[in-house]
Design an enzyme around this catalytic site. Structure first.
Site, PDB file in Angstrom:
ATOM      1  N   THR A  40       0.627  -0.956  -0.038  1.00 46.26           N
ATOM      2  CA  THR A  40       0.105  -0.005  -0.101  1.00 46.26           C
ATOM      3  C   THR A  40       1.427   1.545  -0.253  1.00 46.26           C
ATOM      4  O   THR A  40       2.088   1.790   0.655  1.00 46.26           O
ATOM      5  CB  THR A  40      -0.919   0.276   1.348  1.00 46.26           C
ATOM      6  OG1 THR A  40       0.139   0.082   2.415  1.00 46.26           O
ATOM      7  CG2 THR A  40      -1.839  -1.169   1.359  1.00 46.26           C
ATOM      8  N   ASP A  41       0.332   2.185  -0.320  1.00 42.89           N
ATOM      9  CA  ASP A  41       1.020   3.118   0.008  1.00 42.89           C
ATOM     10  C   ASP A  41       0.625   3.657   1.522  1.00 42.89           C
ATOM     11  O   ASP A  41      -0.439   3.359   2.409  1.00 42.89           O
ATOM     12  CB  ASP A  41       0.378   4.815  -0.941  1.00 42.89           C
ATOM     13  CG  ASP A  41       0.884   6.057  -1.056  1.00 42.89           C
ATOM     14  OD1 ASP A  41       2.332   5.952  -0.404  1.00 42.89           O
ATOM     15  OD2 ASP A  41       1.263   6.376  -1.800  1.00 42.89           O
TER      16      ASP A  41
END
Length: 824
Positions: free
Chosen positions: A757-758
């Site tokens: 994920t970011d």
């Protein structure tokens, strides 16, 4: 095993690695800057120059946010000119600009001081989020040029317009941003009235409106500097002095007016900021301008040179599905050496599905050609890559008809050289439909145009028997074991330990492998089990690491001689004695990383081999600093010129974007134990409300434009990792999209690496962490205790199975045990 292992240099002396990479940065910057106009102004004849504009001394080297860098030094436009032997005979305006900005910055600092009085020292992050980031210091324009500012002893003036942009906020359609300010326009008028030769320099990571060229005569040259990195000023001087001939080409279409771009009035906050409908479909950039007959100011692929070139096609062949075009490029100028970019476009036949007028399928940059010299070469592409997506059958198809092949120097300046004839429609690949739009999108459909190619143009029959239909099998995910250690660990780890592997450690904790100020790392709690952590670093222009650090023997990080420059508020400075290293105490670590030119400027070189060298250079710095995964390259499409993060991305064109991303990936991953993380997967084309906006994209456009560059990079270069984006696509967060992470990325493209994920992307709503793992997103970053708790509870409830965690954890373990810091 030691308590921790520090990477980096033990001295702050300039290293040989720095010198080598600086030279490369300068080469890339000079080769990527684009000469847009030149009426005899360049190369400069006078050594005495009048210099004005915000970019002259405050030259923007790169963007803000993760795109920032902390290099040893950067060369401004003024410094670069002086280094090249030019004399700046107008410093009065520049000195006044410096004084005005210093006063403005001090007033801003005082206003911030007043607003943060009630915050406590432990609320530093909240303070930045609520006050400082919300009220940033405005990038200055400067004041009007006065008569006394204008020297008499030169005939040449340079005006450097500068803009700054970055993560979290889009640019604005207003004067002083996309448009020139009144002051800038007036100053250009003053300069053109005073001097015979005026150069307008555009120091901006994205497109500006340059309608001033239509109203102010006398601007004899325009150079697109973009953001030149640490050697930008020297590279600029190389170009304008004539020691280097410009060879950069645009990677975006520059419109005459903003309204010429598709969905211009609906982008970001000008429309529904939370629901962005991609009504233009596949018609992005030059595709839109071509199909609507809009004349751009400068087309995609455009760029001038001091030299003149002649491009001649020497034959087109097709062998199976591979098309080869032989070309000869000759430098026909009398004085200047230079490089040319040869571009190949295909025009697909209109049939069941409407098509763009032309699409880039291949390009080639020549070597340096002296006057009279020539170079022959071949441009190749595979017909399968020209297939379009038919949503009705969920297949990629090549429709029957005639395909025109165009050879030239930009998207408008090209000539038909051959016609490929396909007698029947071919199904290239059988897929499955993904991500239906959440509501009907009124997608643009162009007028149909039946092209009647001249009979004298060579026609080549396409052998339909050369194509074999592929059918993708979509199945359940299973652990991919790439290393012996991963295979040994995956079954022996407890459920809790598997959770630890799938969640980052957060912002705290030292770990075993320590890269000072790295933005993230894998779990630091499994060292006792023999599993070390690995480190990640931003950003797109190089490794964004603090250059000077110190650590106590117990592993507490300190600053060496001063706290960060952003810490300029009184009560924060009270903690300075506690964060500075004691004289002669602790381990000193120095990390002077190279600030390479912005990604857009790198792409403007149109030279994948050169960008692969950039990847290799970054690989040397990763090895030196103990970084395993570089959180780059960013490769989203330039859908609109106002996206605040466009400088981090390559182009409006997916083929060019994917080719450049593959090149830098190959460079980094040519070193054992190093990997890249291509991002932001996908449609991160707006920064305003980026965590909640739904990018509503018809599936054909999604596949042919916004996913295509990622596909090229994955298939050609096999990046170690992919980072999902913050936004939603068609109502589903990308990090929780099984269609994107499992079906497309893994089943269709064959990615068998890590997906992460970011930062904090999945922390907004209950259940999102679990949705990550179920969707094929292996690693939740930067990590938080709540994420671990949620995953453990999901295991207990049965929503998450151990097999799901094993699959995700295996991808994390594969990277750890393949990394540059793994010790057997």
């Amino acid at each position: 095993m030691a308590k921790f292992r520090l990477f980096g240099s033990k001295t702050d002396e300039v290293s040989d690695r720095e010198l080598v990479n600086r030279r490369l940065a300068r080469t890339v910057a000079a080769e990527g800057m684009v000469l847009l106009k030149n009426d005899g102004v360049l190369p400069l004849q006078s050594k005495r120059l009048a210099l004005f504009g915000a970019g002259a001394r405050m030259t923007v080297k790169g963007g803000t946010g993760s795109g920032n860098m902390q290099e040893r030094y950067s060369v401004s436009i003024e410094e670069g000119l002086k280094n090249a032997g030019f004399e700046i005979v107008s410093t009065r305006w520049l000195d006044r600009f410096d004084a005005s900005y210093a006063a403005e910055k001090e007033a801003w600092r005082r206003s911030i001081e007043e607003r943060i009085k009630h915050y406590k020292p432990w609320q530093v992050q909240r303070m930045f989020d609520e006050v400082i980031h919300v009220t940033p210091l405005r990038f200055p324009i400067g004041d009007e040029i006065r008569p006394e500012d204008l020297p008499e002893d030169t005939d040449t003036a340079i005006y450097a317009v500068a803009r700054q942009a970055g993560e979290s906020t889009d640019r604005r359609l207003e004067k002083g941003d996309y448009y020139l300010s009144d002051v800038e326009e007036k100053n250009l008028r003053v300069l053109t009235e005073k001097y015979d030769k005026v150069l307008l320099l555009v120091n901006c990571g994205g497109i500006l409106d340059l309608s001033v060229l239509d109203t102010v005569s006398g601007i004899g040259a325009v150079l697109y500097f973009v953001q030149g990195g640490e050697e930008g000023g020297n590279a600029f001087a190389d170009l304008v002095s004539g020691s280097v001939t410009p060879s950069g080409r645009l990677t975006d279409t520059w419109a005459k007016k903003y309204e010429d771009y598709p969905c211009a009035g609906e982008f970001g906050t000008m429309g529904d900021v939370l629901q962005q409908d991609y009504k233009e479909g596949i018609y992005v950039g030059y595709r839109w301008f071509d199909v609507n007959g809009i004349e751009p100011r400068w087309p995609f692929g455009y760029g001038l040179s001091y030299a003149d070139f002649e491009i001649k096609e020497q034959g087109t062949k097709i062998c199976g599905s591979t098309v080869s075009v032989s070309v000869c490029v000759r430098n026909v100028s009398l004085e200047y050496s230079g490089k040319e970019v040869v571009q190949l476009y295909i025009a697909k036949p209109d049939g069941k599905l409407p098509k763009e007028r032309k699409a880039l399928v291949a390009f080639r940059k020549t070597g340096l050609l002296v006057p009279g010299d020539q170079e022959t070469g071949t441009l190749e592409f595979n017909m399968e890559d020209c297939a379009v997506y038919d949503g009705e059958s969920a297949c990629r198809i090549l429709e029957a008809g005639e395909y025109g092949i165009y050879l030239g120097s930009d998207s408008r300046k090209n000539t038909l050289c051959a016609v490929l004839v396909l007698d029947e429609t071919i199904v290239i690949e059988k897929l499955t439909n993904i991500l239906p739009v959440p509501h009907p999108v009124d997608t643009f459909v162009p007028d149909r145009v039946m092209v009647d190619y001249p009979r004298e143009v060579p026609r080549l029959a396409v052998d339909t028997g050369s194509f074999v239909t592929r059918e993708v099998i979509y199945g359940d995910r299973r652990p991919v074991i790439k290393t012996k250690q991963a295979g040994e660990y995956i079954k022996s780890l407890s459920d809790k330990e598997l959770v630890e592997l799938c969640v980052g450690p957060g912002y705290s904790g030292l770990g075993y492998n320590v890269t000072p100020t790295a933005v993230g790392r894998t779990s630091i709690s499994l060292l006792g089990r023999g599993i070390p952590n690995i480190n990640f670093s931003d950003g797109p222009a190089g490794l964004n690491l603090c250059p000077k650090n110190a650590y106590t023997r117990s592993g507490i990080p300190n600053y060496i001689d001063e706290v960060p420059k952003d810490w300029q508020w009184g009560w924060i400075r009270k903690i300075e004695p506690f964060v500075l290293a004691k004289p002669g105490r602790g381990y000193r670590v120095y990390q002077y990383m190279t600030c390479f030119p912005a990604v857009t400027l790198q792409a403007q070189t149109w030279n994948p081999a050169l960008i692969e060298e950039v990847g290799k250079a970054i690989g040397t710095e990763m090895t030196e600093t103990g970084v395993t995964l570089w959180l780059a390259p960013g490769m989203n499409i330039h859908r609109n010129p106002l996206c605040g993060r466009n400088f981090e991305y390559y182009s409006e064109d997916p083929f060019l974007s994917g080719t450049m991303a593959a090149a830098v990936t190959k460079g980094v991953q040519s070193y054992r134990g190093l990997g890249v993380t291509i991002k932001h997967f996908c449609c991160n084309n707006q920064e305003d409300k980026r965590e909640t906006v739904s990018e509503n994209v018809p599936e054909r456009a999604l596949r042919e434009i916004y996913l295509r560059g990622f596909e090229i990079a994955v298939r050609e270069a096999k990046p170690w990792a992919v980072m999902t984006s913050y936004n939603l696509v068609n109502g589903v967060h990308t990090f929780a999209s099984r269609d994107l992470c499992a079906k497309v990325l893994r089943s269709e493209w064959g990615h068998d690496g890590l997906v992460m994920t970011d930062w904090t992307a999945s922390e907004k709503n209950p259940g999102e962490h679990t949705a990550c793992i179920l969707s094929g997103n292996d690693l939740i970053m930067p990590g938080h205790p709540k994420a671990k708790k949620e995953l453990r509870n999901a295991l207990k409830s049965g929503r998450l199975k151990r097999a799901d965690l094993e699959t995700a954890a295996a991808n994390v373990l594969n990277v750890i045990f393949s990394s540059n810091v793994w010790e057997i």
